[in-house]
Design a protein around this motif. Sequence first.
Motif, short mmCIF file in Angstrom:
data_model
loop_
_atom_site.label_atom_id
_atom_site.label_comp_id
_atom_site.label_asym_id
_atom_site.label_seq_id
_atom_site.Cartn_x
_atom_site.Cartn_y
_atom_site.Cartn_z
N PHE A 72 1.00 -1.23 -0.20
CA PHE A 72 -0.07 -0.05 0.59
C PHE A 72 0.74 0.77 -0.04
N ALA A 73 0.13 2.22 -0.34
CA ALA A 73 0.87 4.14 -0.27
C ALA A 73 0.71 3.80 1.37
N ASN A 74 2.12 4.42 1.68
CA ASN A 74 2.41 4.74 2.96
C ASN A 74 3.78 6.02 3.21
N PHE A 75 3.33 6.55 5.02
CA PHE A 75 4.73 6.97 4.61
C PHE A 75 5.40 6.66 5.99
N SER A 76 5.46 5.46 6.16
CA SER A 76 7.05 4.94 6.57
C SER A 76 8.42 5.15 7.12
N CYS A 77 8.24 5.47 5.98
CA CYS A 77 9.87 6.80 5.62
C CYS A 77 10.38 7.88 6.95
N LEU A 86 -5.05 6.94 -11.67
CA LEU A 86 -4.87 8.71 -11.67
C LEU A 86 -3.34 9.22 -10.89
N LYS A 87 -3.32 10.00 -10.91
CA LYS A 87 -1.64 11.11 -9.78
C LYS A 87 -2.38 11.63 -8.59
N ARG A 88 -2.32 10.70 -7.86
CA ARG A 88 -2.89 10.75 -6.67
C ARG A 88 -2.66 11.56 -5.93
N VAL A 89 -3.04 12.61 -4.64
CA VAL A 89 -2.85 13.80 -4.03
C VAL A 89 -1.88 12.83 -3.17
N ASP A 90 -2.45 11.76 -1.75
CA ASP A 90 -1.91 11.23 -1.22
C ASP A 90 -0.85 10.33 -1.78
N ARG A 91 -0.91 9.64 -2.37
CA ARG A 91 0.64 9.16 -2.57
C ARG A 91 1.47 10.26 -3.42
N ALA A 92 1.18 10.81 -3.59
CA ALA A 92 2.29 12.45 -4.17
C ALA A 92 3.11 12.22 -2.53
N VAL A 93 1.65 13.11 -1.43
CA VAL A 93 1.79 13.91 -0.63
C VAL A 93 3.23 12.51 0.11
N TYR A 94 2.40 11.63 0.57
CA TYR A 94 3.73 10.49 1.34
C TYR A 94 4.57 10.28 0.65
N HIS A 95 4.79 10.45 -0.73
CA HIS A 95 6.23 10.24 -1.35
C HIS A 95 6.89 11.51 -0.94
N TYR A 96 6.58 12.73 -1.18
CA TYR A 96 7.36 13.86 -0.29
C TYR A 96 7.84 13.67 0.57
N LEU A 97 6.67 13.24 1.64
CA LEU A 97 7.19 13.12 3.70
C LEU A 97 8.68 12.34 3.35
N ASN A 98 8.23 11.27 2.62
CA ASN A 98 9.50 10.19 2.66
C ASN A 98 10.32 10.18 2.43
N THR A 99 10.41 11.40 1.66
CA THR A 99 11.72 11.20 0.07
C THR A 99 12.36 12.34 1.62
N LEU A 100 11.81 14.01 2.53
CA LEU A 100 12.07 14.52 2.74
C LEU A 100 12.30 13.62 4.35
N GLY A 101 12.18 12.80 5.18
CA GLY A 101 12.30 12.15 5.90
C GLY A 101 14.04 10.90 5.82
N VAL A 102 13.96 10.20 4.36
CA VAL A 102 14.80 10.07 4.26
C VAL A 102 17.16 11.38 4.13
#
Length: 717
Positions: free
Chosen positions: A337-342, A419-435
């Motif tokens: 699933f899409a998630n913000f684990s990072c 779709l290009k989903r807002v939730d997955r895109a924001v998770y991707h942003y937060l995960n990348t920022l966390g890393v």
Amino acid sequence: MPTGSLWDEELRAGKKALRTLPGALLLGSTGARLWADYVDSMPGFSGRFDFIHKVNLPLLFTVTNNQGVSFEPCRTEWFPSYLSVEYNGSRIAFTDRKFISWNDCAVSCQTWTNRSGEDLVLSLQTYNDCFTNQDENTLYGEFLMEHYSFDIAGVVAVSDPALLEEVRLKPGESRQFVIAAAFGIKGQDPPEQLRERAAGYAESGHTVDQVVEDQRRDYQIWFDKAPTFYCSDPLLNRTWKYRWFLLRHNLADPKYGHLSHPLFYEGRSHKKSKKPFSKGGWEFSKLINLSVPLHLMDARWYHDPVYCEGVLQNMKEGMNEDGMFSCMTVDTIMHSFANFSCWAAYKLYLIHQDRPFMTELLPALKMQIDSWKRIHGSENDELMIEHKHTRTGKEYQPSYWYFHQYPKNPKDKATYTHLKRVDRAVYHYLNTLGVAKLCELLGDEEAASYYKLAEDIKRDIIDKMWDEASQYFYDLHYQTDEKALVKNIVGIYPGWAEMIDDSFNGMIEHLLNDQEFHTRCPFPSVAMDCPAYSKEGGWMGHFVKGRNGCVWDGPTWPYTNSIALDALAKESKRRNHQFDSQFASYFREYSFLHFMQRDLNQPGLVEHYNSETGEPLSDEQEYNHSYYIDLLISHVAGLAVEQDRIILDPLDVGLDYFCLDRIKAAGMDIRITYRMPHISQEGLADIDEGYRVYVNGRLIFNSPTLARAELDIREYQ
């Protein structure tokens, strides 16, 4: 003070039962592997019982009688640590206090009184008599599991060996028994160890009262490592306690297969089939990577990081063939699933600062970013494409069908659009920022490249997904970037990720609009102005997934409530606390979801709710797919712990006083108190007037009112 009271006394609840099976009683205590889906109103453990995953064992043991008593109606009292069942009839009086211990023992403490004029004959019974004598006090048996790679072994021990044959009570006579059944994995847990565990309860020589009190004490020990909170609002006090119970109730440690480290389940209940020994239907008792970061946000405040680190270790060791964190049973690596684990891992690090663990985990976190780009990435931007509408955990959100005018049959794949989903895109942003932040803190040279990628993702979200005319963020057609003009609840996620400024000031107001998200039970999963909006699920008048099925086109979910409230709080702080009172109101409504009929004496959180009436739409109580503790710490008490400083910024939610204590973070002991001026100190001797912050027992900040401050913490570490 409420901080000193046992969780049992704070959360006792009378009768707790499944809505769909009114006679199916719930049990609060759970083992590392063994738990009850439900128990029947019978002596011992009859009902449906699960081990590691859903297995639907129908009977562990019971005690039969010759009087033909049904034990209904009975009086039940639910406590987090045990269940009390009491029956008073003309022929029999019976009490059973039962629990499942952390070491996977089902323990029944029974008291029988014969009120009839003839002998009362009692005898132990197991499932199909599959348990046979091991010695004079115990029975050994096995359950074969065709659906899993493990089989279950068990030993039943009794305080009176005669119960294995029969016990006779004369008229007027009373007797007490302790019966305990220990369960483990056949071939992994030797029978002699199972016998020792069971005998530790049944043959201890303790009275039934002593066995129950020992369980209450042992159960409480886990909570002694949790922070404490109390305030002038009983609703918040009770919800705080219940949320810590949710974590303990859903804590598991299978020590087997892909789940060799501790973790939190999304729930201990399951949907659909209760057929004995069946696997059919959806269950929550497994590692579900969608809910992992939500668990981490709350559980990171627990004094011991072993459970948070355990689930991350499980995911690291069980990545799928694409290198993604995935859902897992002990035997199977499933979908992702899409998630913000990072991002949640970074937030965990700020509290516990376990540098060796995070250094070891970092390559796996980096792999999540790379895998998402490879599997879900777009050629033209840094936004993520969602090809399956189920994979952000919000199936049937109407934006997938926007370009086909919401057809009657949403199951026809030809009628929905990737779709290009807002939730997955924001998770991707937060995960990348966390890393990026973890790389910087751990001295990894790739920090700069991840910071740049995070900025690129943020730019594309803002430039492409924001609609100036309606002041909202929308999903996009995966090929044309045309906006699907559906106000999904995820449209406020950029505020949660703190990527917006004053030019987006119209966004959060959509939550307050009574034509969109301001329902009687906020927040619906899609705004009321969507043609496909349905307050109770269904799709365009049809229950496409059944009456209790998950359909994200209108019902309210605790999952997204936690994120929406986080976004609202952050936007209020950014805009000079403009929305504090609205946050307070919505936070209380979110809190009320944790109690059946809004009754504080009936704790119980389920998966989703009718967004206009608040009616529970699912029947999986003690559902663990949201966060709450972190909201209270971060926004009510106002505490944020960063690498080198504490940020204090509480919202005024109308409390007369509060005390947050026993916070252990970044090597510090933190206590935060508040008492309004002119509020009597009677009963509040440990709370001085004003807003005060103590570190390691030393007062480091004092304000007459709630106030924002940034404090360098390096001198206190």
